[in-house]
Design a protein around this motif. Structure first.
Motif, PDB file in Angstrom:
ATOM      1  N   MET A   1       1.019  -1.132  -0.054  1.00 45.99           N
ATOM      2  CA  MET A   1      -0.344   0.105  -0.134  1.00 45.99           C
ATOM      3  C   MET A   1       1.159   1.292   0.110  1.00 45.99           C
ATOM      4  SD  MET A   1      -3.020   0.714   2.373  1.00 45.99           S
ATOM      5  CE  MET A   1      -1.891   0.949   3.781  1.00 45.99           C
ATOM      6  N   ILE A   2       2.021   0.959   0.689  1.00 46.38           N
ATOM      7  CA  ILE A   2       2.815   2.367   0.688  1.00 46.38           C
ATOM      8  C   ILE A   2       3.441   2.575  -0.842  1.00 46.38           C
ATOM      9  CG2 ILE A   2       5.285   3.084   1.695  1.00 46.38           C
ATOM     10  CD1 ILE A   2       4.142   1.607   4.335  1.00 46.38           C
ATOM     11  N   ALA A   3       3.723   1.569  -1.035  1.00 47.82           N
ATOM     12  CA  ALA A   3       4.267   1.564  -2.177  1.00 47.82           C
ATOM     13  C   ALA A   3       3.522   2.748  -3.451  1.00 47.82           C
ATOM     14  CB  ALA A   3       5.153  -0.025  -3.408  1.00 47.82           C
ATOM     15  N   VAL A   4       2.799   1.637  -3.226  1.00 51.74           N
ATOM     16  CA  VAL A   4       1.470   2.000  -4.392  1.00 51.74           C
ATOM     17  C   VAL A   4       0.683   3.325  -4.060  1.00 51.74           C
ATOM     18  CG1 VAL A   4      -1.230   1.800  -5.253  1.00 51.74           C
ATOM     19  CG2 VAL A   4       0.182  -0.357  -4.834  1.00 51.74           C
ATOM     20  N   SER A   5       1.289   3.442  -3.318  1.00 49.94           N
ATOM     21  CA  SER A   5       0.582   5.089  -2.417  1.00 49.94           C
ATOM     22  C   SER A   5       1.740   7.066  -3.464  1.00 49.94           C
ATOM     23  CB  SER A   5       0.778   5.758  -1.149  1.00 49.94           C
ATOM     24  OG  SER A   5       2.229   5.535  -0.647  1.00 49.94           O
ATOM     25  N   PHE A   6       2.768   5.972  -3.698  1.00 47.70           N
ATOM     26  CA  PHE A   6       3.442   6.894  -4.137  1.00 47.70           C
ATOM     27  C   PHE A   6       3.408   6.355  -6.053  1.00 47.70           C
ATOM     28  CE2 PHE A   6       5.957   7.046  -0.261  1.00 47.70           C
ATOM     29  CZ  PHE A   6       6.373   7.639  -0.247  1.00 47.70           C
ATOM     30  N   PHE A   7       2.940   5.525  -6.007  1.00 47.10           N
ATOM     31  CA  PHE A   7       2.915   5.446  -7.684  1.00 47.10           C
ATOM     32  C   PHE A   7       1.017   6.527  -8.527  1.00 47.10           C
ATOM     33  CE2 PHE A   7       2.984   0.784  -7.954  1.00 47.10           C
ATOM     34  CZ  PHE A   7       4.873   0.640  -7.402  1.00 47.10           C
ATOM     35  N   GLN A   8       1.252   6.516  -9.524  1.00 43.19           N
ATOM     36  CA  GLN A   8       1.112   7.004 -10.280  1.00 43.19           C
ATOM     37  C   GLN A   8      -0.475   6.770 -11.052  1.00 43.19           C
ATOM     38  OE1 GLN A   8       3.444   8.778 -13.453  1.00 43.19           O
ATOM     39  NE2 GLN A   8       3.235  10.737 -13.223  1.00 43.19           N
ATOM     40  N   ARG A   9      -1.641   7.612 -11.575  1.00 45.26           N
ATOM     41  CA  ARG A   9      -2.934   6.849 -11.671  1.00 45.26           C
ATOM     42  C   ARG A   9      -2.204   6.595 -12.611  1.00 45.26           C
ATOM     43  NH1 ARG A   9      -8.485   9.793 -12.080  1.00 45.26           N
ATOM     44  NH2 ARG A   9      -9.707   8.186 -12.103  1.00 45.26           N
ATOM     45  N   ASP A  10      -3.160   5.662 -13.147  1.00 50.33           N
ATOM     46  CA  ASP A  10      -3.215   5.186 -15.195  1.00 50.33           C
ATOM     47  C   ASP A  10      -4.741   5.367 -15.647  1.00 50.33           C
ATOM     48  OD1 ASP A  10      -2.504   4.764 -18.037  1.00 50.33           O
ATOM     49  OD2 ASP A  10      -1.178   2.683 -17.410  1.00 50.33           O
TER      50      ASP A  10
ATOM     51  N   SER B   1       0.983   2.931 -12.018  1.00 46.06           N
ATOM     52  CA  SER B   1       1.895   2.740 -13.633  1.00 46.06           C
ATOM     53  C   SER B   1       2.656   2.850 -12.309  1.00 46.06           C
ATOM     54  CB  SER B   1       1.757   3.533 -14.633  1.00 46.06           C
ATOM     55  OG  SER B   1       1.655   4.884 -14.215  1.00 46.06           O
ATOM     56  N   PRO B   2       3.865   2.600 -12.315  1.00 47.56           N
ATOM     57  CA  PRO B   2       5.039   2.961 -11.328  1.00 47.56           C
ATOM     58  C   PRO B   2       5.759   4.435 -11.176  1.00 47.56           C
ATOM     59  CG  PRO B   2       5.474   0.245 -11.797  1.00 47.56           C
ATOM     60  CD  PRO B   2       3.971   1.375 -13.371  1.00 47.56           C
ATOM     61  N   ALA B   3       5.904   4.576 -10.314  1.00 45.85           N
ATOM     62  CA  ALA B   3       6.544   6.317 -10.666  1.00 45.85           C
ATOM     63  C   ALA B   3       7.041   6.429  -8.719  1.00 45.85           C
ATOM     64  CB  ALA B   3       5.655   7.159 -10.517  1.00 45.85           C
ATOM     65  N   PHE B   4       7.588   7.010  -8.716  1.00 47.19           N
ATOM     66  CA  PHE B   4       8.257   7.870  -7.198  1.00 47.19           C
ATOM     67  C   PHE B   4       7.467   9.141  -7.239  1.00 47.19           C
ATOM     68  CE2 PHE B   4      10.284   9.169  -4.381  1.00 47.19           C
ATOM     69  CZ  PHE B   4       9.908   8.396  -2.783  1.00 47.19           C
ATOM     70  N   THR B   5       6.203   9.660  -6.664  1.00 50.18           N
ATOM     71  CA  THR B   5       5.761  11.062  -7.447  1.00 50.18           C
ATOM     72  C   THR B   5       4.930  10.682  -6.106  1.00 50.18           C
ATOM     73  OG1 THR B   5       4.684  12.241  -7.530  1.00 50.18           O
ATOM     74  CG2 THR B   5       3.624   9.941  -7.962  1.00 50.18           C
ATOM     75  N   PHE B   6       5.043  12.106  -5.064  1.00 53.09           N
ATOM     76  CA  PHE B   6       4.441  12.807  -3.252  1.00 53.09           C
ATOM     77  C   PHE B   6       3.172  13.403  -3.909  1.00 53.09           C
ATOM     78  CE2 PHE B   6       8.606  12.737  -2.184  1.00 53.09           C
ATOM     79  CZ  PHE B   6       8.390  12.025  -1.169  1.00 53.09           C
ATOM     80  N   ALA B   7       2.826  13.876  -5.479  1.00 54.90           N
ATOM     81  CA  ALA B   7       1.950  14.665  -5.878  1.00 54.90           C
ATOM     82  C   ALA B   7       0.508  13.652  -4.608  1.00 54.90           C
ATOM     83  CB  ALA B   7       1.211  14.322  -7.381  1.00 54.90           C
ATOM     84  N   ASN B   8       0.138  12.395  -4.439  1.00 49.59           N
ATOM     85  CA  ASN B   8      -0.751  11.846  -3.868  1.00 49.59           C
ATOM     86  C   ASN B   8      -1.210  12.438  -2.461  1.00 49.59           C
ATOM     87  OD1 ASN B   8      -1.536  10.259  -5.558  1.00 49.59           O
ATOM     88  ND2 ASN B   8      -0.236   8.618  -5.689  1.00 49.59           N
ATOM     89  N   TYR B   9      -0.138  12.393  -2.255  1.00 48.47           N
ATOM     90  CA  TYR B   9       0.255  12.820  -0.831  1.00 48.47           C
ATOM     91  C   TYR B   9      -0.328  14.303  -0.418  1.00 48.47           C
ATOM     92  CZ  TYR B   9       2.131   8.804   1.789  1.00 48.47           C
ATOM     93  OH  TYR B   9       1.700   7.709   1.446  1.00 48.47           O
ATOM     94  N   GLU B  10       0.402  15.291  -1.625  1.00 55.03           N
ATOM     95  CA  GLU B  10       0.109  17.046  -2.002  1.00 55.03           C
ATOM     96  C   GLU B  10      -1.542  16.700  -2.222  1.00 55.03           C
ATOM     97  OE1 GLU B  10       2.307  18.586  -5.377  1.00 55.03           O
ATOM     98  OE2 GLU B  10       4.249  17.397  -4.222  1.00 55.03           O
TER      99      GLU B  10
END
Lengths: 61, 285
Positions: free
Chosen positions: B33-42, B48-57
């Motif tokens: 769940m933690i890993a998915v929370s940094f992924f990007q919505r496709d 899709s795998p990524a490393f973004t803080f956009a979801n938390y922002e």
């Protein structure tokens, strides 16, 4: 107020709280209309009483 | 008897199975769940795998902050009401005969068999205008005409207390039934009234149990999402409702995961804070 009376009152209130929703659901389950009405006015002639209305030739559904 | 500290690998064997279960059923899903929370919505799929803080922002906004605050406030209120109702009830239950205790415990266990859907439906019926409790009040002459008591905060709180009350009683019961009866006898012998003995002896003696029960009910209530949806207005929806909405209906798994991570961290922080305050108070006394 004695301890026994207090215990009876608390038990009664908790019992009503726990059983209340179930009693109402049981009550409305024998409701003959599509809308929920409680307390009901009369026992249904169909709905849950449907089994008694099955014609002699067998069910038709 | 003093236990020897574990020295060899074999000494750790008894905790191997619980540790394995913890890893399989908590660490792995939570890490995912933690890993998915940094992924990007496709939009074409889940993510899709990524490393973004956009979801938390996105989560750090006044709207989601308000929803999180309401969820925590609701869970705290459910926990407090449950303990306030269940503690005196369980205490009185332990004073009753063995037969009465067994009947009550079986009845409480049977309430546990009700699903959240049935509880929600039952209370929505009970709070409705046409089939609700107000019809009985009208019949008794206490009200002029029946009215709906839902959707509303009171309806959500009542149904959630109903859902959590059996758990509260069942957690409190073993601790209360094991309480040394001579403590109460001593208080009564020294002239304390039954109420004073209950408040000054029983409650402090079971402080840790009460705290543990509060935490358990709080965590239990924090995850509830069906009852706020059935019985509340949108402003009474908890964060769990929004997580479900994002995960299932909006297909935005990364944002749902970010909200879920935040909810878990917040609940862990609150539980940790409660335990810390409790241990500090215990050290002082």
């Amino acid at each position: 107020m004695s301890a026994a009376t207090l215990r009876r009152i608390v038990f009664l209130l908790v019992a009503l709280f726990l059983a209340g929703p179930l009693i109402v659901v049981a009550g409305v389950s024998v409701n003959e209309k599509q809308s929920l009405i409680f307390p009901r006015k009369a026992f249904p002639s169909h709905g849950t009483g449907r089994s008694s209305a099955i014609p002699a030739g067998g069910p038709h559904w | 008897m003093r236990r020897e500290p574990p020295r060899t690998a074999a000494d750790y064997a008894p905790i191997a199975f619980p540790a394995l279960m913890l890893v399989i059923f908590f660490v792995v899903p939570f890490s995912t769940m933690i890993a998915v929370s940094f992924f990007q919505r496709d939009p074409a799929g889940f993510y899709s795998p990524a490393f973004t803080f956009a979801n938390y922002e996105r989560f750090l906004s006044a709207f989601f902050g308000g929803v999180l605050g309401f969820s925590i406030m609701l869970a705290v209120m459910v926990a407090i009401v449950c303990v306030l109702v269940a503690f005196p009830f369980t205490w009185l239950l332990t004073q009753a005969s063995r037969r009465v205790q067994i009947v009550w415990l079986v009845a409480i266990l049977s309430v546990l068999s009700l699903s959240e859907v049935i509880i929600g439906f039952a209370w929505s019926t009970l709070f409705s205008r046409t089939a609700g409790i107000t019809n009985l009040l009208v019949m008794a002459g206490l009200m002029a005409e029946p009215q709906a008591l839902m959707p509303g905060f009171g309806a959500v709180l009542t149904a959630m207390v109903y859902q959590a009350l059996p758990y509260t009683v069942l957690v409190l019961y073993p601790a209360i039934v094991r309480l040394d009866p001579t403590l109460l006898e001593a208080a009564r012998t020294l002239g304390a009234s039954p109420m004073r003995a209950f408040l000054n002896v029983v409650v402090p003696a079971l402080r840790n149990t009460i705290m543990a029960t509060l935490i358990m009910v709080f965590v239990f209530a924090l995850g509830s999402y069906l009852l706020p949806q059935i019985l509340g207005r949108p402003q009474h929806w908890t964060l769990s409702v929004l997580i479900t909405d994002q995960a299932i209906y909006q297909s935005n798994m990364p944002f749902a995961a970010a909200m879920a991570v935040f909810l878990v961290l917040m609940s862990l922080a609150l539980v940790g804070l409660t335990l810390m305050v409790g241990s500090q108070r215990e050290q002082r006394t």
